[in-house]
Design an enzyme around this catalytic site. Structure first.
Site, mmCIF file in Angstrom:
data_model
loop_
_atom_site.group_PDB
_atom_site.id
_atom_site.type_symbol
_atom_site.label_atom_id
_atom_site.label_comp_id
_atom_site.label_asym_id
_atom_site.label_seq_id
_atom_site.Cartn_x
_atom_site.Cartn_y
_atom_site.Cartn_z
ATOM 1 N N ASN A 98 0.853 -1.185 0.000
ATOM 2 C CA ASN A 98 0.000 0.000 0.000
ATOM 3 C C ASN A 98 0.890 1.237 0.000
ATOM 4 O O ASN A 98 1.375 1.686 1.039
ATOM 5 C CB ASN A 98 -0.927 -0.010 1.211
ATOM 6 C CG ASN A 98 -1.967 -1.106 1.128
ATOM 7 O OD1 ASN A 98 -2.937 -0.992 0.386
ATOM 8 N ND2 ASN A 98 -1.747 -2.183 1.880
ATOM 9 N N GLU A 99 1.116 1.783 -1.182
ATOM 10 C CA GLU A 99 2.020 2.898 -1.362
ATOM 11 C C GLU A 99 1.379 4.208 -0.895
ATOM 12 O O GLU A 99 0.171 4.266 -0.651
ATOM 13 C CB GLU A 99 2.411 3.005 -2.845
ATOM 14 C CG GLU A 99 3.126 1.784 -3.394
ATOM 15 C CD GLU A 99 4.581 1.673 -2.924
ATOM 16 O OE1 GLU A 99 4.953 2.339 -1.943
ATOM 17 O OE2 GLU A 99 5.342 0.911 -3.541
ATOM 18 N N PRO A 100 2.195 5.268 -0.752
ATOM 19 C CA PRO A 100 1.633 6.583 -0.420
ATOM 20 C C PRO A 100 0.463 6.932 -1.322
ATOM 21 O O PRO A 100 0.517 6.724 -2.543
ATOM 22 C CB PRO A 100 2.828 7.522 -0.638
ATOM 23 C CG PRO A 100 4.017 6.683 -0.342
ATOM 24 C CD PRO A 100 3.669 5.314 -0.853
#
Length: 648
Positions: free
Chosen positions: A173-175
């Protein structure tokens, strides 16, 4: 089986339970080492499995991959084999998988989980769930929906294990990931792909997408444990634990969970307020090291030389009890200033015929036997090249021990270039058939290699010889004879993969044999534990174990060990016990010695998070250390290399 009380408990406690954690917005536990922390996490998992088994219930675990949980899995396997821990009532859901990805690929998380856990315990295969990296793209969405349904059908995840990426991602879950996000396909952030480049033998081979469990899915777990080890995670952990909740750092969402714990070793906790500046949150016992750390911090914060600090400065910044115990400020300033001044020496091997009472090194013997350990074939000149040059120039008996071959960090085109030279050389000396045969074998091997595949033994050996030749060239430039360069080729490293074997007895014996042969008065070793690939850490562990076994031998009683840094980070000034100034001329000589490592020049195969070349990193850090000494009110130098003494 041992109970949870065998280890320090990491059970959830209310945030703000004591004054020292008042800046922390999520419960955090700091352990002395990652192994102690991992054992504690493993024990909580084992207890949960047993509790569920006694109730006749399934235990649903959310599992992570990466370097953080490996010791946890090792301990769970040990418990299974030695203490009878059963996984028959366990159902697992892994966080993520690269897309596309074959399950038997070296980088596959299916393979990772099998190698570290599933192949060694009695879990039922049908109870293992990992995102499928082999699906056609159009089926991914329906697979993700089914993944969510399976978790929900089992009543949700009982305990979710997490690591954390440098971007603050949990799972993949990236920025920008939303707190309600579910299992889905995601595009990987550039930094995440860069961090994974070493596993794939180059960033260009890292998949651009992955399937990941969503933040919302993670947050629905009944219990969350996020683990982080090492200095490289300290900054993002500080942001996660003490910063505001933000989608730019998805790990901060854990602050909103009612039963989450961050588990850290001391290095990963280094930037937390209670560790970095404990005087801001609690009454301190002002031992000398803490006083020195606090005074340097205050001087740098106020941008005032140490000798100009006042009682008011101390009182306004949480250090009034230091002044009350050891003041006035003038006395404290003088003491710390003198301590810092005494770290500076242009004679890293000790100054002959000088009073060494306040010098970091002994004056005798005048000419010392020295061993410089270099984890890779260039760490010696990158991290302590200026000191290396001084030791040789000042007439000490210097030996360099290159602990590993460094053979995975060479580009394929360099191998072809050397093979081409070999072919042409053989043709000049009328042995062109042999040269052409070897050249063809090398080129075919490289051409047929798929991205991420291991090099053939022939290619590995050539890459190792390239690094060895460069190391010899660097030593010759510094003025070291060929017979003083020792190539140890420690077996733990020689896998052809970024993932190495565990440190073994043979590795330690190789170190011991060299030390017995040289009987050094000084040992220099890389204490740069932020190396993202872990080689520095393993190499240092081998040295420490060898020293521990040899410490009762007579010559070891006159041996001092100095730890250097520089390739990945520098010592904090409060940790430096020997500061060796590097003149402008010496800095140029150091740079030229680094340039002898041509295969690492311009762009290293595994550069890590820092885009600068290694010589640039080292020079910038050396300049920065000198600037801090100057700012603190000490003499101004062009550059400084810092060392910390290891007392065994």
């Amino acid at each position: 089986m041992k109970t949870l009380e065998t280890y320090r408990s990491i059970a959830h406690q209310p945030v703000g339970a004591n004054e020292k954690t008042k800046f922390e917005k999520i419960h955090s536990e700091v352990f002395d080492s990652s192994s102690e922390a991992s054992n504690s996490v493993a024990m909580e998992i084992a207890n949960l499995i047993q509790e569920k088994e006694e109730k006749g219930e399934m235990c649903v675990l959310g599992l992570a991959t990466g370097s953080s949980p490996t010791s946890v899995y090792n301990e769970l396997v040990r418990m299974h084999k030695e203490e009878g821990l059963s996984f028959k009532n366990v159902v697992t859901f892994n966080l993520d998988e690269y897309f596309p990805m074959e399950p038997d690929s070296l980088q596959s998380y299916v393979r990772f989980m099998n190698e570290y856990l599933f192949d060694h315990v009695d879990i039922k295969k049908e109870n293992i769930h990992i995102p499928d990296g082999t699906l056609p793209y159009e089926l991914v969405e329906s697979f993700c929906q089914e993944y969510e349904k399976k978790i929900k059908a089992l009543g949700g995840i009982d305990l979710q294990v997490l690591g954390i990426g440098r971007t603050g991602h949990i799972g993949f879950n990236e920025p920008g990931s939303h707190i309600n996000s579910k299992t889905r396909m995601i595009s990987l952030d550039h930094i995440t792909r860069l961090d994974a480049a070493s596993d794939f033998f180059g960033e260009e081979n890292v998949p651009r997408r992955a399937i990941t469990m969503g933040v919302g899915t993670i947050m629905q777990a009944k219990r969350l444990i996020l683990m982080a080890w090492g200095e490289g995670k300290a900054q993002i952990i500080h942001r996660t634990v003490e910063g505001e909740v933000s989608d730019s750092v998805p790990a901060t969402y854990l602050q909103k969970h009612t039963n989450a714990t961050i588990v850290l070793d001391e290095a990963a906790a280094a930037e937390l307020t209670r560790v970095k500046t404990p005087w801001l949150v609690q009454t301190c016992k002002w031992e000398n090291y803490l006083a020195k750390k606090a005074v340097i911090w205050l001087s740098m914060k106020l941008e005032k030389p140490i000798l100009k600090l006042t009682d008011r400065d101390y009182n306004d910044h949480g250090m009034s009890d230091l002044v009350a115990e050891h003041g006035p400020a003038y006395n404290i300033n003088i003491q710390i200033f003198n301590e810092l001044q005494h770290t500076i020496t242009g004679w890293p091997g000790g100054k002959p015929h000088a009073d060494d009472t306040y010098r970091p090194e002994r004056a005798t013997p005048e000419k010392k036997r020295v061993v410089i350990f270099s984890p890779h074939p260039d760490d010696d000149v990158i991290s302590m090249g200026g000191t290396f040059i001084r030791l040789v120039d000042q007439g000490h008996d210097v030996n360099v021990a290159y602990q590993t071959s460094g053979n995975i960090a060479v580009f394929d085109e360099d191998v072809v270039r050397f093979a081409d030279f070999f072919q042409d050389f053989n043709s000049v000396y009328n042995n062109s058939e042999k040269g052409e045969s070897i050249y063809k074998k090398i080129v075919d091997s490289i051409k047929n290699k798929k991205p991420g595949d291991v090099d053939s033994p022939l290619v590995q050996s050539i890459k190792g010889l390239i690094r060895r030749g460069e190391a010899k060239a660097g030593c010759r430039y510094v003025g070291l004879p060929d017979d003083k360069a020792h190539f140890l080729d420690m077996p733990f490293y020689e896998t052809g993969l970024v993932k190495k074997k565990p440190l073994g007895e043979e590795d330690i014996q190789i170190i011991m044999d060299l030390l017995r042969e040289v009987k050094p008065h000084q040992i220099y070793a890389a204490g740069d534990l932020s190396d993202p690939h872990g080689t520095h850490r393993v190499c240092l562990n081998a040295i420490f174990q060898a020293i521990d076994r040899l410490k009762e031998e007579e010559w070891m009683k006159d041996c001092w060990v100095w730890l250097y840094r520089g390739a990945w980070q520098e010592w904090d000034v409060n940790d430096i016990e020997m500061a060796v100034p590097v003149s402008p001329e010496e800095l140029i000589r150091k740079r030229k010695a680094v340039f002898k490592h041509q295969s690492q020049k311009d762009t290293a195969l595994f550069p890590g998070a820092d885009p600068r070349e290694f010589w640039m990193r080292a020079e910038d850090r050396n300049h920065a250390t000198a600037k801090i000494y100057d700012m603190l009110g000490l003499p101004e130098y062009e550059a400084i290399e810092g060392f910390k003494r290891y007392k065994f």
